[in-house]
Scaffold this active site. Structure first.
Site, short mmCIF file in Angstrom:
data_model
loop_
_atom_site.label_atom_id
_atom_site.label_comp_id
_atom_site.label_asym_id
_atom_site.label_seq_id
_atom_site.Cartn_x
_atom_site.Cartn_y
_atom_site.Cartn_z
N HIS A 43 0.97 -1.15 -0.13
CA HIS A 43 0.38 -0.28 0.09
C HIS A 43 0.83 1.70 0.00
O HIS A 43 1.97 1.15 0.68
CB HIS A 43 -0.97 0.06 1.52
CG HIS A 43 -2.15 -1.08 1.52
ND1 HIS A 43 -2.96 -0.98 1.85
CD2 HIS A 43 -1.85 -2.08 0.05
CE1 HIS A 43 -3.81 -1.87 1.92
NE2 HIS A 43 -3.59 -2.75 0.24
N GLU B 248 0.74 4.23 1.86
CA GLU B 248 1.37 3.75 3.29
C GLU B 248 2.56 3.51 3.78
O GLU B 248 3.48 3.50 4.34
CB GLU B 248 -0.12 4.15 4.29
CG GLU B 248 -1.17 4.70 3.70
CD GLU B 248 -2.53 4.17 3.17
OE1 GLU B 248 -1.81 3.11 2.07
OE2 GLU B 248 -3.19 4.15 3.85
N CYS C 265 -2.65 -0.56 7.75
CA CYS C 265 -1.63 0.82 7.53
C CYS C 265 -2.17 1.24 8.80
O CYS C 265 -1.24 2.24 9.67
CB CYS C 265 -2.33 1.28 5.86
SG CYS C 265 -1.72 0.81 4.51
#
Length: 466
Positions: free
Chosen positions: A367, A369, A400
């Site tokens: 992801h 993040e 995250c």
């Protein structure tokens, strides 16, 4: 013995793979004259692989994207070098004038050569559209002296108040020789201009097609807080077709584009790019912004320090961080990923900017993040990120959000909430769980920009493909 047998088998395998085919196999051996190879280029130019920006450097003219506003003042002696008089006869490829356009020794309306030609080309197309009024060029290049006189007269009329309709000398887009006011016939008889002109079909057409000729709408109605100028649907600014296409398709104003470009320059130099290639594109504010002055030094000496310029107005840092995250989200959309972007900063310095890469990397944890946290910590040499701020276009998921709590991120600003997996208040407020003791603050951005529309575009495309 075994070793020798292994080498023999390997040789036979390679010999079989590279054995020239026979005519019976359906292949013909072709002789190549070595002299035929002498005309081939020594190398193929595929562009600078380190330049990570939607518009290539070679597709931009640094003089065409120069800013002129309260924070980027043009010098008093600034005069474009290739001003030409715009032809006023539409039958001969020109555009009608409204007013005389007298400016010192210049009689008539003047623009930079490429801008003037593009304006005439666009007007020629508009003349062929049934029902359209004749368009008039009402204002073009202005010298510093003329702009100064106009500004002082406006202040006098308004008892010293700057009402946002006339810029101070040095801050006017007209002084670049690339800005011009183009109006329909029925507005030539009116004493003033205002946002109602956007209701005219001709102005709506310009807003939809001006980028095809290298223009943008310089002062859009939804960008007043950024441009600090009232909406002007008649004011066109020439930047060149590639830059104009990107700006208009993404709903940006010139200030936002230049900001994104400066960030891309910082990234380019930080990755080892040649500072000489981008030096002409660096724009330095004239209102004492020290961090932007440091950026100019960075590009010139190649130190590679990356930083976001800290703005003076409240909330502008947040806008800058989110703008870069949105830029990353656009990249994800172009690559077929869920369009989520993120940027990790500390003290105004960009540690890392990235976007979703799950499909590319075949990694469920890739992801935006997570990539920012991983690379940011690596750059700092410390997993503790309590002095850092993470900007992300979508509310973080459980993975995250948990990673940000464990890395002690000082602040997280997200663009839009995620009602399905969001763990910063939507489905669960993980940072607020007292059992975890998160030291940071988490909040939704005041202005999420394109965060939502990018996601909507992605899922709409997915639905139509099914």
């Amino acid at each position: 013995m075994k070793k020798g047998l292994g080498l023999l088998l390997a040789f036979l395998l390679l010999w079989a793979v590279f054995l020239p085919g026979t005519a019976e196999d359906g292949f013909e051996e072709e002789e190549v004259d070595i002299e035929d190879l002498e005309d081939l280029p020594e190398s193929v130019d595929i562009g600078d692989p380190l330049w990570d920006f939607p518009v290539a450097l070679e597709d931009m003219n640094p003089e065409y994207i120069v800013l002129a506003n309260k924070h980027y003042l043009l010098a008093e002696d600034y005069v474009p070098g290739d001003l030409v008089k715009v032809p006023s006869d539409p039958k001969k490829g020109g555009i009608k004038w409204a007013g005389s356009g007298t400016d010192g020794k210049l009689k008539g309306w003047y623009l930079r050569a490429d801008c003037a030609q593009a304006l005439c080309d666009m007007n020629a197309v508009m003349r062929e559209i049934d029902g359209f009024q004749t368009m008039y060029l009402k204002s073009a290049y202005r010298s510093w002296g003329k702009q100064n006189t106009m500004y002082r007269n406006r202040l006098k009329k308004n008892k010293g108040k700057d009402d946002g309709w006339v810029s101070m000398a040095g801050a006017s887009d007209h002084q670049t020789g690339l800005g011009c006011d183009v109006i329909p016939y029925n507005w030539t008889k009116k004493s003033g201009m205002n946002e109602k002109m956007l209701q005219e079909e001709e102005c709506q057409w310009m807003a939809a097609h001006c980028q095809e000729y290298g223009f943008i709408i310089r002062y859009p109605s939804d960008k007043k807080e950024i441009t600090e100028i009232n909406a002007e649907p008649w004011h066109l600014r020439y930047v060149g077709i590639p830059a104009a296409t990107y700006i208009m398709e993404h709903g940006l104003c010139l200030e936002e584009f230049v900001q994104e470009l400066q960030t891309a320059i910082e990234h380019y130099v930080a990755q080892g790019g040649d500072p000489a290639k981008v030096e002409a594109f660096v724009q330095k504010p004239t209102d004492g912004d020290r961090e932007s002055t440091a950026l100019l030094r960075t590009v010139r000496d190649g130190t590679g320090n990356r930083c976001l310029r800290r703005q003076k107005r409240k909330g502008r840092n947040e806008m800058d961080g989110m703008a870069l995250a949105v830029q990353e989200a656009r990249k994800a959309l172009d690559e077929g990923e869920v369009p989520v972007g993120a940027v990790l900063t500390r003290g105004g310095e960009v540690l890392w900017a990235d976007h979703n890469r799950r499909e590319q990397l075949h990694d469920p944890t890739a992801h935006a993040e997570m990539l920012c946290l991983r690379h940011g910590a690596e750059k700092l040499g410390d997993w503790r990120l309590q002095d850092c701020t993470l900007y992300v276009t979508l509310e973080p998921c459980p993975m995250c959000a948990g990673a940000m709590v464990m890395s002690r991120v000082g602040k997280c600003v997200f663009g839009v909430p995620d009602p399905e997996k969001g763990c910063c208040g939507s489905v669960y407020d993980l940072p607020a769980d007292p059992a975890l003791g998160s030291p940071g603050t988490w909040e939704q951005a005041a202005d999420p920009g394109e965060c939502r529309s990018l996601l909507q575009a992605y899922f709409q495309k997915r639905r139509t493909e099914k």
